[in-house]
Write a protein that holds these residues in place. Structure first.
Motif, PDB file in Angstrom:
ATOM      1  N   ILE A   1     -33.856 -45.939 -17.241  1.00  0.00           N
ATOM      2  CA  ILE A   1     -34.548 -45.364 -16.071  1.00  0.00           C
ATOM      3  C   ILE A   1     -35.967 -45.779 -15.824  1.00  0.00           C
ATOM      4  O   ILE A   1     -36.127 -45.911 -14.589  1.00  0.00           O
ATOM      5  CB  ILE A   1     -34.337 -43.819 -16.278  1.00  0.00           C
ATOM      6  N   GLY A   2     -36.622 -45.933 -16.833  1.00  0.00           N
ATOM      7  CA  GLY A   2     -38.242 -46.253 -16.764  1.00  0.00           C
ATOM      8  C   GLY A   2     -38.890 -45.155 -16.944  1.00  0.00           C
ATOM      9  O   GLY A   2     -38.689 -43.963 -17.369  1.00  0.00           O
ATOM     10  N   ARG A   3     -40.224 -45.448 -16.509  1.00  0.00           N
ATOM     11  CA  ARG A   3     -41.459 -44.321 -17.109  1.00  0.00           C
ATOM     12  C   ARG A   3     -41.614 -43.717 -15.791  1.00  0.00           C
ATOM     13  O   ARG A   3     -41.363 -44.289 -14.467  1.00  0.00           O
ATOM     14  CB  ARG A   3     -42.459 -44.918 -17.460  1.00  0.00           C
TER      15      ARG A   3
ATOM     16  N   THR B   1     -33.726 -37.440 -15.786  1.00  0.00           N
ATOM     17  CA  THR B   1     -32.493 -38.047 -16.014  1.00  0.00           C
ATOM     18  C   THR B   1     -32.216 -38.656 -14.714  1.00  0.00           C
ATOM     19  O   THR B   1     -31.120 -39.178 -14.576  1.00  0.00           O
ATOM     20  CB  THR B   1     -31.768 -36.793 -16.015  1.00  0.00           C
ATOM     21  N   MET B   2     -33.139 -38.757 -13.723  1.00  0.00           N
ATOM     22  CA  MET B   2     -32.942 -39.199 -12.334  1.00  0.00           C
ATOM     23  C   MET B   2     -33.729 -40.551 -12.264  1.00  0.00           C
ATOM     24  O   MET B   2     -34.707 -40.410 -12.401  1.00  0.00           O
ATOM     25  CB  MET B   2     -33.011 -38.310 -11.111  1.00  0.00           C
ATOM     26  N   THR B   3     -33.255 -41.489 -11.410  1.00  0.00           N
ATOM     27  CA  THR B   3     -33.873 -42.838 -10.990  1.00  0.00           C
ATOM     28  C   THR B   3     -34.692 -42.406  -9.811  1.00  0.00           C
ATOM     29  O   THR B   3     -34.852 -41.289  -9.141  1.00  0.00           O
ATOM     30  CB  THR B   3     -32.794 -43.868 -10.768  1.00  0.00           C
ATOM     31  N   ASP B   4     -35.619 -43.463  -9.502  1.00  0.00           N
ATOM     32  CA  ASP B   4     -36.419 -43.342  -7.981  1.00  0.00           C
ATOM     33  C   ASP B   4     -36.040 -44.051  -7.221  1.00  0.00           C
ATOM     34  O   ASP B   4     -36.697 -44.301  -6.330  1.00  0.00           O
ATOM     35  CB  ASP B   4     -38.113 -43.736  -8.766  1.00  0.00           C
ATOM     36  N   GLU B   5     -34.518 -44.144  -7.079  1.00  0.00           N
ATOM     37  CA  GLU B   5     -33.953 -45.144  -6.101  1.00  0.00           C
ATOM     38  C   GLU B   5     -34.276 -44.458  -4.762  1.00  0.00           C
ATOM     39  O   GLU B   5     -33.977 -43.245  -4.360  1.00  0.00           O
ATOM     40  CB  GLU B   5     -32.413 -45.368  -6.260  1.00  0.00           C
ATOM     41  N   LYS B   6     -34.507 -45.440  -3.697  1.00  0.00           N
ATOM     42  CA  LYS B   6     -35.022 -45.073  -2.469  1.00  0.00           C
ATOM     43  C   LYS B   6     -34.032 -45.745  -1.386  1.00  0.00           C
ATOM     44  O   LYS B   6     -33.381 -46.768  -1.642  1.00  0.00           O
ATOM     45  CB  LYS B   6     -36.361 -45.096  -1.813  1.00  0.00           C
TER      46      LYS B   6
ATOM     47  N   GLY C   1     -37.708 -45.773   2.685  1.00  0.00           N
ATOM     48  CA  GLY C   1     -38.399 -45.416   1.427  1.00  0.00           C
ATOM     49  C   GLY C   1     -38.305 -44.034   1.037  1.00  0.00           C
ATOM     50  O   GLY C   1     -39.111 -43.523   0.491  1.00  0.00           O
ATOM     51  N   ASN C   2     -37.182 -43.254   1.555  1.00  0.00           N
ATOM     52  CA  ASN C   2     -36.897 -41.951   1.248  1.00  0.00           C
ATOM     53  C   ASN C   2     -35.894 -41.855  -0.212  1.00  0.00           C
ATOM     54  O   ASN C   2     -35.083 -42.720  -0.282  1.00  0.00           O
ATOM     55  CB  ASN C   2     -36.092 -41.127   2.160  1.00  0.00           C
ATOM     56  N   LEU C   3     -36.385 -40.881  -0.919  1.00  0.00           N
ATOM     57  CA  LEU C   3     -35.557 -40.833  -2.174  1.00  0.00           C
ATOM     58  C   LEU C   3     -34.269 -40.580  -1.923  1.00  0.00           C
ATOM     59  O   LEU C   3     -33.747 -39.937  -1.060  1.00  0.00           O
ATOM     60  CB  LEU C   3     -36.042 -39.696  -3.109  1.00  0.00           C
ATOM     61  N   LEU C   4     -32.976 -41.173  -2.518  1.00  0.00           N
ATOM     62  CA  LEU C   4     -31.893 -41.017  -2.366  1.00  0.00           C
ATOM     63  C   LEU C   4     -31.373 -39.612  -2.832  1.00  0.00           C
ATOM     64  O   LEU C   4     -32.150 -38.859  -3.530  1.00  0.00           O
ATOM     65  CB  LEU C   4     -30.826 -41.997  -3.156  1.00  0.00           C
ATOM     66  N   PRO C   5     -30.312 -39.099  -2.452  1.00  0.00           N
ATOM     67  CA  PRO C   5     -29.813 -37.483  -2.647  1.00  0.00           C
ATOM     68  C   PRO C   5     -29.823 -37.599  -4.297  1.00  0.00           C
ATOM     69  O   PRO C   5     -29.589 -38.395  -5.020  1.00  0.00           O
ATOM     70  CB  PRO C   5     -28.416 -37.565  -2.263  1.00  0.00           C
ATOM     71  N   ASP C   6     -29.722 -36.454  -5.035  1.00  0.00           N
ATOM     72  CA  ASP C   6     -29.890 -36.321  -6.500  1.00  0.00           C
ATOM     73  C   ASP C   6     -28.526 -36.806  -7.054  1.00  0.00           C
ATOM     74  O   ASP C   6     -28.670 -37.270  -8.232  1.00  0.00           O
ATOM     75  CB  ASP C   6     -30.012 -34.684  -6.692  1.00  0.00           C
ATOM     76  N   SER C   7     -27.533 -36.672  -6.222  1.00  0.00           N
ATOM     77  CA  SER C   7     -26.363 -36.995  -6.898  1.00  0.00           C
ATOM     78  C   SER C   7     -26.346 -38.691  -6.975  1.00  0.00           C
ATOM     79  O   SER C   7     -25.360 -39.003  -7.598  1.00  0.00           O
ATOM     80  CB  SER C   7     -25.114 -36.582  -6.091  1.00  0.00           C
ATOM     81  N   ALA C   8     -26.972 -39.242  -6.124  1.00  0.00           N
ATOM     82  CA  ALA C   8     -26.905 -40.647  -6.272  1.00  0.00           C
ATOM     83  C   ALA C   8     -27.931 -41.225  -7.063  1.00  0.00           C
ATOM     84  O   ALA C   8     -27.734 -42.290  -7.789  1.00  0.00           O
ATOM     85  CB  ALA C   8     -27.338 -41.435  -4.649  1.00  0.00           C
TER      86      ALA C   8
END
Length: 202
Positions: free
Chosen positions: A37-39, A62-67, A71-78
């Protein structure tokens, strides 16, 4: 005597023992999250504790920083997937909260610490959940966790406050082990965890 003396002593002693016992697992999870996942590996957030006093809670991230493309964060489920999803489903993300218990900010058993923004939204009855220290697990956790409504959750929290005892805590502890094993009530339908509380409307 139990709430003011025995419970805090048992909490801190138990947290120290478990931190030592689980230290290899904590180091392993730290490495797995850093690689997949990264830091940062740890998630820190301000939460209200006993009598609403704010403290910093620690969890494994537990969640990634995928956007998205804007540039908006994806939903928690994603953003909850892979190793993060496994860690969350086994409740291993809660392990760093042993530090909160050791510091006396939390207990093993009690209402879960929620967001500070919810404080003005509680009814007087719901706010009584802060009459005891928040816990890693609690009566609401073993009666539906994130699969029940906020109102139901708060009713369980207040019921715990009114009936707190060593035997009640012991019952919650053993039922928590069962819930973790069968991975029940981890999320609300359509959500990675649970939708935000917006207040109780009669």
């Amino acid at each position: 005597m139990y709430v003011n003396l025995l419970k805090p002593l048992m909490d801190r002693f138990g947290a120290l023992i478990l931190l030592i016992f689980f230290s290899p697992l904590i180091l392993l999870i730290t490495l797995m999250i850093a690689l997949s996942i990264g830091r940062p590996v740890y998630f820190a957030q301000r939460r209200p504790g006993l009598h609403g006093k704010i403290f910093t809670i620690y969890k494994f991230r537990t969640m990634t920083d995928e956007k998205d493309s804007r540039g908006n964060l994806l939903p928690d489920s994603a953003r909850l997937k892979g190793i993060g999803q496994v860690i969350r489903s086994l409740s291993l993300d809660e392990l760093p909260q042993l530090l909160n218990v050791l510091k006396g900010e939390m207990s093993f058993i009690g209402p879960r610490p929620l967001l500070p923004e919810y404080l003005p939204l509680y009814t007087l009855q719901q706010a009584r959940r802060h009459d005891v220290k928040p816990g890693i697990t609690g009566w609401a956790q073993i009666n539906g966790r994130n699969a029940i409504s906020w109102e139901e959750k708060f009713r369980y929290d207040v019921e715990y406050v009114d009936n707190i005892s060593f035997t009640f805590d012991l019952k919650i502890f053993f039922r928590t082990l069962i819930k973790v094993f069968i991975r029940e009530g981890i999320s609300q339908n359509g959500e990675a965890t649970m939708e935000k509380f917006k207040g109780t409307h009669s």
